[in-house]
Design an enzyme around this catalytic site. Structure first.
Site, PDB file in Angstrom:
ATOM      1  N   CYS A   2     -10.930   2.889   0.148  1.00 46.99           N
ATOM      2  CA  CYS A   2      -9.532   3.259   0.602  1.00 46.99           C
ATOM      3  C   CYS A   2      -9.400   2.414   1.666  1.00 46.99           C
ATOM      4  O   CYS A   2      -9.977   2.289   2.654  1.00 46.99           O
ATOM      5  CB  CYS A   2      -9.317   4.501   0.807  1.00 46.99           C
ATOM      6  SG  CYS A   2      -7.781   5.022   1.574  1.00 46.99           S
ATOM      7  N   THR A   3      -8.148   1.729   1.703  1.00 52.02           N
ATOM      8  CA  THR A   3      -7.803   0.664   2.713  1.00 52.02           C
ATOM      9  C   THR A   3      -7.555   1.423   4.112  1.00 52.02           C
ATOM     10  O   THR A   3      -7.178   0.818   4.945  1.00 52.02           O
ATOM     11  CB  THR A   3      -6.714  -0.093   2.234  1.00 52.02           C
ATOM     12  OG1 THR A   3      -5.767   0.365   1.959  1.00 52.02           O
ATOM     13  CG2 THR A   3      -7.320  -1.324   1.246  1.00 52.02           C
ATOM     14  N   HIS A   4      -7.212   2.848   4.218  1.00 57.78           N
ATOM     15  CA  HIS A   4      -7.176   3.392   5.120  1.00 57.78           C
ATOM     16  C   HIS A   4      -8.188   3.746   6.268  1.00 57.78           C
ATOM     17  O   HIS A   4      -8.231   3.732   7.316  1.00 57.78           O
ATOM     18  CB  HIS A   4      -6.308   4.999   4.949  1.00 57.78           C
ATOM     19  CG  HIS A   4      -5.079   4.851   4.658  1.00 57.78           C
ATOM     20  ND1 HIS A   4      -4.426   4.449   3.308  1.00 57.78           N
ATOM     21  CD2 HIS A   4      -3.835   5.435   5.160  1.00 57.78           C
ATOM     22  CE1 HIS A   4      -3.203   4.680   3.328  1.00 57.78           C
ATOM     23  NE2 HIS A   4      -2.839   5.429   4.372  1.00 57.78           N
ATOM     24  N   ASP A  35       0.832  -1.346  -0.070  1.00 56.72           N
ATOM     25  CA  ASP A  35       0.063   0.002   0.011  1.00 56.72           C
ATOM     26  C   ASP A  35       0.874   1.114  -0.010  1.00 56.72           C
ATOM     27  O   ASP A  35       2.154   1.059   0.150  1.00 56.72           O
ATOM     28  CB  ASP A  35      -0.875  -0.204   1.214  1.00 56.72           C
ATOM     29  CG  ASP A  35      -1.748   1.517   1.360  1.00 56.72           C
ATOM     30  OD1 ASP A  35      -2.497   1.674   0.401  1.00 56.72           O
ATOM     31  OD2 ASP A  35      -1.979   1.630   2.550  1.00 56.72           O
ATOM     32  N   SER A  36       0.281   2.388  -0.107  1.00 58.58           N
ATOM     33  CA  SER A  36       1.110   3.636   0.047  1.00 58.58           C
ATOM     34  C   SER A  36       1.605   3.938   1.362  1.00 58.58           C
ATOM     35  O   SER A  36       2.537   4.616   1.598  1.00 58.58           O
ATOM     36  CB  SER A  36       0.302   4.660  -0.546  1.00 58.58           C
ATOM     37  OG  SER A  36      -0.965   5.048   0.216  1.00 58.58           O
ATOM     38  N   TYR A  63      -0.809   8.206  -2.724  1.00 58.67           N
ATOM     39  CA  TYR A  63      -0.999   7.591  -3.872  1.00 58.67           C
ATOM     40  C   TYR A  63      -2.216   8.349  -4.731  1.00 58.67           C
ATOM     41  O   TYR A  63      -2.549   8.654  -5.745  1.00 58.67           O
ATOM     42  CB  TYR A  63      -1.546   6.018  -4.057  1.00 58.67           C
ATOM     43  CG  TYR A  63       0.016   5.299  -4.200  1.00 58.67           C
ATOM     44  CD1 TYR A  63       0.822   5.858  -4.042  1.00 58.67           C
ATOM     45  CD2 TYR A  63      -0.107   3.955  -4.219  1.00 58.67           C
ATOM     46  CE1 TYR A  63       2.121   5.097  -3.955  1.00 58.67           C
ATOM     47  CE2 TYR A  63       0.636   3.023  -4.268  1.00 58.67           C
ATOM     48  CZ  TYR A  63       2.184   3.747  -3.936  1.00 58.67           C
ATOM     49  OH  TYR A  63       2.979   2.749  -3.984  1.00 58.67           O
ATOM     50  N   GLY A  64      -3.278   8.801  -3.725  1.00 62.55           N
ATOM     51  CA  GLY A  64      -4.550   8.986  -4.177  1.00 62.55           C
ATOM     52  C   GLY A  64      -4.614  10.405  -5.007  1.00 62.55           C
ATOM     53  O   GLY A  64      -5.552  10.586  -5.619  1.00 62.55           O
ATOM     54  N   CYS A 107      -4.522  -1.536  -1.816  1.00 59.20           N
ATOM     55  CA  CYS A 107      -4.718  -0.183  -2.080  1.00 59.20           C
ATOM     56  C   CYS A 107      -5.583  -0.151  -2.867  1.00 59.20           C
ATOM     57  O   CYS A 107      -5.545  -0.736  -4.130  1.00 59.20           O
ATOM     58  CB  CYS A 107      -3.176   0.379  -2.271  1.00 59.20           C
ATOM     59  SG  CYS A 107      -3.537   2.077  -2.827  1.00 59.20           S
ATOM     60  N   ASN A 108      -6.779   0.717  -2.871  1.00 60.23           N
ATOM     61  CA  ASN A 108      -7.782   0.943  -3.731  1.00 60.23           C
ATOM     62  C   ASN A 108      -7.047   1.553  -4.930  1.00 60.23           C
ATOM     63  O   ASN A 108      -7.464   1.631  -6.192  1.00 60.23           O
ATOM     64  CB  ASN A 108      -8.856   1.481  -3.318  1.00 60.23           C
ATOM     65  CG  ASN A 108      -9.832   0.576  -2.364  1.00 60.23           C
ATOM     66  OD1 ASN A 108     -10.757   0.284  -3.104  1.00 60.23           O
ATOM     67  ND2 ASN A 108      -9.399   0.531  -1.042  1.00 60.23           N
ATOM     68  N   GLU A 164      -3.239   8.681   8.249  1.00 57.25           N
ATOM     69  CA  GLU A 164      -1.827   8.396   8.210  1.00 57.25           C
ATOM     70  C   GLU A 164      -0.982   9.071   9.605  1.00 57.25           C
ATOM     71  O   GLU A 164      -0.330   8.613   9.923  1.00 57.25           O
ATOM     72  CB  GLU A 164      -1.330   8.463   6.859  1.00 57.25           C
ATOM     73  CG  GLU A 164       0.328   8.173   6.584  1.00 57.25           C
ATOM     74  CD  GLU A 164       0.168   6.606   6.001  1.00 57.25           C
ATOM     75  OE1 GLU A 164       1.311   6.138   6.381  1.00 57.25           O
ATOM     76  OE2 GLU A 164      -0.715   6.115   5.751  1.00 57.25           O
TER      77      GLU A 164
HETATM   78  N1  DGL Z   1      -4.916   3.106   1.099  1.00 53.07           N
HETATM   79  C1  DGL Z   1      -4.946   3.515  -0.321  1.00 53.07           C
HETATM   80  C2  DGL Z   1      -6.235   3.277  -1.046  1.00 53.07           C
HETATM   81  O1  DGL Z   1      -6.654   2.189  -0.660  1.00 53.07           O
HETATM   82  C3  DGL Z   1      -4.182   4.755  -0.677  1.00 53.07           C
HETATM   83  C4  DGL Z   1      -4.507   6.094   0.171  1.00 53.07           C
HETATM   84  C5  DGL Z   1      -3.436   7.169  -0.458  1.00 53.07           C
HETATM   85  O2  DGL Z   1      -2.408   6.975  -0.407  1.00 53.07           O
HETATM   86  O3  DGL Z   1      -3.814   8.087  -1.021  1.00 53.07           O
HETATM   87  O4  DGL Z   1      -6.542   3.930  -1.784  1.00 53.07           O
END
Ligand code: DGL
Length: 264
Positions: free
Chosen positions: A185-187, A9-10, A41-42, A73-74, A153
């Site tokens: 989003c996995t966060h 993931d990021s 990443y988003g 990570c989505n 984060e």
């Molecule tokens: N956890 C990630 C996701 O599922 C990325 C969040 C990010 O880095 O913007 O999209």
């Protein structure tokens, strides 16, 4: 067989998926890579996410001999899954976090669902297209919530900052009377309880953790790749050491874990 499962993931978000995997298959060895140097990443364009995803997958396979890859990570699942799958040419299984959610939803009879996710995931249109094709009777309200991953984060959880940002994003007529909200989003599972308070108890909050772990288990079983030797230490690698990552890994795994930094 004692090769590890590679998960990336990021940042800390993918730990929500790693956690579900280690609960379901505690005997499996995990190598987790959080691309904290490039987080978030988003907000990145698809080509940047694709190039990072290719490098990380290469690292997990060549340096750690991973037997399967989980794109936890989505944003990377939405923009890089096909490229990674074609690049691996069926050598080892690669699993994204979006398809298991779509499969889960297709067994339900939801009329209206919401989706919150990063800008990259929403802009990719992947959820919108798959839901329209596979679950045509369900209507979807999709909204980008770009600040959320970064505040999570930074550990702003159950905090005035998360509340104020959630108010801004979730108090939205489009989400009235939704049967379910997808945390795309996995966060976001880290603030699932806070998110639930914006909806009725009947609104189901859905995330990738358990459904992705189940999918992985069925693939490992089918391909005869399940762990057969005693478990080794899980490895947690980041492209830049951060305090929030260390705090979160301790929180998830209930013990001190050693973090490694690998910049590439
Ligand atoms: N956890 C990630 C996701 O599922 C990325 C969040 C990010 O880095 O913007 O999209």
């Amino acid at each position: 067989m004692n090769q590890p499962i590679g998960i990336f993931d990021s940042g800390i978000g993918g730990l929500t998926v790693a956690n579900s995997i280690s609960r379901l298959m505690p005997e499996e060895n995990l190598v987790y890579f959080g691309d904290t140097y490039y987080m978030p990443y988003g907000t990145k364009s698809p080509d940047v996410i694709q190039s990072r995803a290719l490098k990380i997958t290469d690292f997990l396979i060549k340096s750690h001999n991973c037997k399967a890859i989980i794109i936890a990570c989505n944003s990377a699942s939405a923009t890089a899954y096909e490229i990674l799958r074609d690049n691996l040419k069926g050598k080892i299984p690669i699993i994204n976090v979006i398809d298991p959610i779509i499969e889960y939803l297709s067994d339900k009879q939801f009329k209206k669902i919401g989706l919150i996710a990063t800008q990259a995931t929403i802009d990719s249109g992947v959820y919108q297209e798959k839901i329209k094709r596979r679950i045509p009777n369900t209507s979807l309200e999709a909204k980008a919530t770009p600040l959320l991953a970064s505040i999570i984060e930074e550990n702003f959880i159950n905090h005035a900052v998360s509340m104020s940002v959630l108010d801004t994003y979730l108090i939205d007529k489009r989400f009235d009377a939704i049967d379910a909200m997808i945390l795309g989003c996995t966060h976001y599972p880290l603030i699932a309880q806070e998110i639930q308070t914006y909806f009725s108890k009947q609104t189901e909050i859905i995330h990738s953790g358990e459904v992705t772990a189940e999918k992985l288990k069925s693939i490992l079983t089918k391909e005869n790749l399940l762990q057969t030797k005693p478990k080794l230490e899980d490895r947690f690698i980041v492209s830049m050491l951060t305090n929030s990552f260390e705090a979160s890994t301790k929180f998830f795994y209930g013990k001190k874990i050693s973090l490694e930094e690998k910049r590439f």
